[in-house]
Design an enzyme around this catalytic site. Sequence first.
Site, PDB file in Angstrom:
ATOM      1  N   ARG A   1      14.022   1.767  50.457  1.00 10.72           N
ATOM      2  CA  ARG A   1      15.161   1.020  51.010  1.00 10.72           C
ATOM      3  C   ARG A   1      15.766   0.010  49.986  1.00 10.72           C
ATOM      4  O   ARG A   1      17.005  -0.250  49.638  1.00 10.72           O
ATOM      5  CB  ARG A   1      14.975   0.385  52.145  1.00 10.72           C
TER       6      ARG A   1
ATOM      7  N   LYS B   1      -1.027  10.416  57.349  1.00  9.14           N
ATOM      8  CA  LYS B   1      -1.657   9.856  58.317  1.00  9.14           C
ATOM      9  C   LYS B   1      -0.923   8.557  58.858  1.00  9.14           C
ATOM     10  O   LYS B   1      -0.720   7.934  57.971  1.00  9.14           O
ATOM     11  CB  LYS B   1      -3.050  10.203  58.638  1.00  9.14           C
TER      12      LYS B   1
ATOM     13  N   ASP C   1      -5.229  14.176  55.085  1.00  8.06           N
ATOM     14  CA  ASP C   1      -6.703  13.189  55.394  1.00  8.06           C
ATOM     15  C   ASP C   1      -7.338  13.161  54.126  1.00  8.06           C
ATOM     16  O   ASP C   1      -7.830  13.870  53.650  1.00  8.06           O
ATOM     17  CB  ASP C   1      -7.387  14.253  56.592  1.00  8.06           C
ATOM     18  N   HIS C   2      -7.210  11.746  53.690  1.00 10.04           N
ATOM     19  CA  HIS C   2      -7.669  11.661  52.521  1.00 10.04           C
ATOM     20  C   HIS C   2      -9.079  11.726  52.400  1.00 10.04           C
ATOM     21  O   HIS C   2      -9.525  11.951  51.239  1.00 10.04           O
ATOM     22  CB  HIS C   2      -7.180  10.284  51.749  1.00 10.04           C
TER      23      HIS C   2
ATOM     24  N   LYS D   1     -12.346  13.515  49.119  1.00  5.27           N
ATOM     25  CA  LYS D   1     -13.328  12.757  48.669  1.00  5.27           C
ATOM     26  C   LYS D   1     -14.407  13.999  48.042  1.00  5.27           C
ATOM     27  O   LYS D   1     -14.527  14.658  48.885  1.00  5.27           O
ATOM     28  CB  LYS D   1     -14.144  11.862  49.681  1.00  5.27           C
TER      29      LYS D   1
ATOM     30  N   GLU E   1     -16.486  -0.470  57.507  1.00  3.20           N
ATOM     31  CA  GLU E   1     -15.624  -1.315  56.655  1.00  3.20           C
ATOM     32  C   GLU E   1     -15.994  -2.585  56.717  1.00  3.20           C
ATOM     33  O   GLU E   1     -16.111  -3.287  57.958  1.00  3.20           O
ATOM     34  CB  GLU E   1     -14.050  -0.969  56.816  1.00  3.20           C
TER      35      GLU E   1
ATOM     36  N   ASP F   1      -6.793   5.483  64.163  1.00  2.00           N
ATOM     37  CA  ASP F   1      -6.892   5.287  62.941  1.00  2.00           C
ATOM     38  C   ASP F   1      -7.974   6.090  61.948  1.00  2.00           C
ATOM     39  O   ASP F   1      -7.631   6.513  60.743  1.00  2.00           O
ATOM     40  CB  ASP F   1      -6.878   3.834  62.505  1.00  2.00           C
TER      41      ASP F   1
ATOM     42  N   HIS G   1     -10.552  11.318  60.053  1.00  2.94           N
ATOM     43  CA  HIS G   1     -11.545  11.180  58.821  1.00  2.94           C
ATOM     44  C   HIS G   1     -12.947  11.673  59.805  1.00  2.94           C
ATOM     45  O   HIS G   1     -13.493  12.434  59.332  1.00  2.94           O
ATOM     46  CB  HIS G   1     -11.811   9.817  58.207  1.00  2.94           C
TER      47      HIS G   1
HETATM   48  C1  BG6 Z   1      -7.258   4.991  56.200  1.00  2.99           C
HETATM   49  C2  BG6 Z   1      -7.098   4.038  57.562  1.00  2.99           C
HETATM   50  O1  BG6 Z   1      -6.895   6.150  56.732  1.00  2.99           O
HETATM   51  O2  BG6 Z   1      -8.400   4.858  56.085  1.00  2.99           O
HETATM   52  C3  BG6 Z   1      -7.518   2.511  57.095  1.00  2.99           C
HETATM   53  O3  BG6 Z   1      -5.800   3.835  57.814  1.00  2.99           O
HETATM   54  C4  BG6 Z   1      -8.951   2.705  56.546  1.00  2.99           C
HETATM   55  O4  BG6 Z   1      -7.575   1.688  58.012  1.00  2.99           O
HETATM   56  C5  BG6 Z   1      -8.992   3.821  55.284  1.00  2.99           C
HETATM   57  O5  BG6 Z   1      -9.424   1.497  55.897  1.00  2.99           O
HETATM   58  C6  BG6 Z   1     -10.600   3.915  54.977  1.00  2.99           C
HETATM   59  O6  BG6 Z   1     -10.480   4.654  53.828  1.00  2.99           O
HETATM   60  P1  BG6 Z   1     -11.535   4.674  52.619  1.00  2.99           P
HETATM   61  O7  BG6 Z   1     -11.281   5.759  51.672  1.00  2.99           O
HETATM   62  O8  BG6 Z   1     -11.544   3.089  52.154  1.00  2.99           O
HETATM   63  O9  BG6 Z   1     -12.803   4.827  53.439  1.00  2.99           O
END
Ligand code: BG6
Length: 508
Positions: free
Chosen positions: A47, A154, A183-184, A188, A222, A241, A246
């Site tokens: 934007r 996501k 889904d990152h 990994k 975390e 989340d 994940h």
């Molecule tokens: C994200 C979440 O998908 O994954 C975050 O939205 C989280 O809240 C993160 O911190 C954690 O990813 P990673 O790769 O740091 O474990």
Amino acid sequence: MEKPKNLILVIFGASGDLTSRKLITALFSVRSQNLMPDRYAILGIGRSKISDEEFRVKMNAAIVSFSEEKKTAPDKISAFTEDLHYLSMDTTIPADFLKLKELLKEFDTKYDIGGNYIFYLATPPSLYEDIAFNLGASGLSGQTEGFRRIIIEKPFGYDLKSAKKLNMTLHNLASEEQIFRIDHYLGKETVQNLLVTRFANGMFEPLWNRNYIDRIEITSAENLGVEQRGGYYDSSGALRDMVQNHLLQMVGLTAMEPPSSLDADAIRNEVLKVFQSLQPIREEDVPQQVIRGQYTASLIRGECVTGYRYEKGVDVHSRTETYVAIKFYINNWRWGGVPFYIRTGKRLPTRVTEIVIHFKTTPHHLFQRQSGKLSANQLIIRIQPDEGILLKFDMKEPGAGFNVKNVNMDFHYSDLAYLRVPSAYERLLYDVMLGDSTLYSRDDEVETAWKFLEPIQKAWANNPAIKVFGYPAGTWGPEFANDLIEGEGLTWRYPCKNLADEELYCEL
Ligand code: BG6
């Protein structure tokens, strides 16, 4: 390695953090490995009214700050950012998509693209439906010439109903093969290595079942809080989340049957079967099977840490969970009766993600153990940090008698120092350029995962008496989470940052 066809990558949400911290840096790494197409353009959309040049300067600074390849010569970074472009538009206005279409046509001719476009939706989720609809209405998603692919960040939906609705909107404009749900965690290296550990080695498979495994534990901890994302997080919480995507994907890869091939659908079919076999948690059982918590203010290493309710963007009366632990079963022949325990939380003592396979004890105990406890073998698959695998087993202590000691056998990815571990986004972006959706979630997987969580969401929404336990920031979450674990004296494993030397030092 294969090079993708020429293409244009359009990133919606280009002024956001995700773009500068993850996407641009990942694309820069792909280019550094000479894996970008011969000809391509990257178009950021946002934007804010900034020029191409301002966008390039911003992305240049992002690469310098966030890329692993910080030491790269500045001219290499500039050579990459030269191919970046920016368009300011309002994604809720259909006419703006015609502007976009014109610009893409111009780039297409200039860079000889052949109509191959990828649209990455890295905006707040509330905009997904509008963007998807407008991409369809403007004819940008139709594959009459070249390919058209859509990547969705996501969270994919908010619950089962909204995920279904989003899937419907997307299917109205594109086929499932064109849709890539991120889904990152699947990007990994260590998560992918789960497949190799299980299916490239003959020794694990015979033991990988209810006959030899007592329980499985998955932790994603975390140490950070919600940082600048309080507004988003307060309407999401740990269940949406982290668990829906994940953690359940890690459950899927740990529990799945061997796929018939490495084909995207062969793997995703097996993950889906696991999701379909998850024993539904009844609403009335939620208090016994699910523990939620929220971090409160505390002092960590002499520093005052704010409680969740006082984070920016968070409601002071919020009941959103920053911690969740769940016990559940998988109803199939391999896993019947084996409890699975998963937990995730913010502001825990350290950042660590690992899968622990607890094997059953021997049927008869011959030896005296120093600790007096019967130890059982554990296989620990460390996703991050200190990525690796650890096997804990018993050995005779040298000397008289038969004293038994639990010892470690470990492998660390860092031992492969000559190999660089690519970032998750790097792998995922390269895959989407090739059209490989193996590491992306399919529509039915996402919906089935939401379906499993639905009773938990409903129980929490309908029954305010279900407690949200406070836990001081920097601790391992509510103590009640230990009560989930079946078996006398059993608790969660409390992992350290370092995989194997927990007795030598434990950096928290
Ligand atoms: C994200 C979440 O998908 O994954 C975050 O939205 C989280 O809240 C993160 O911190 C954690 O990813 P990673 O790769 O740091 O474990």
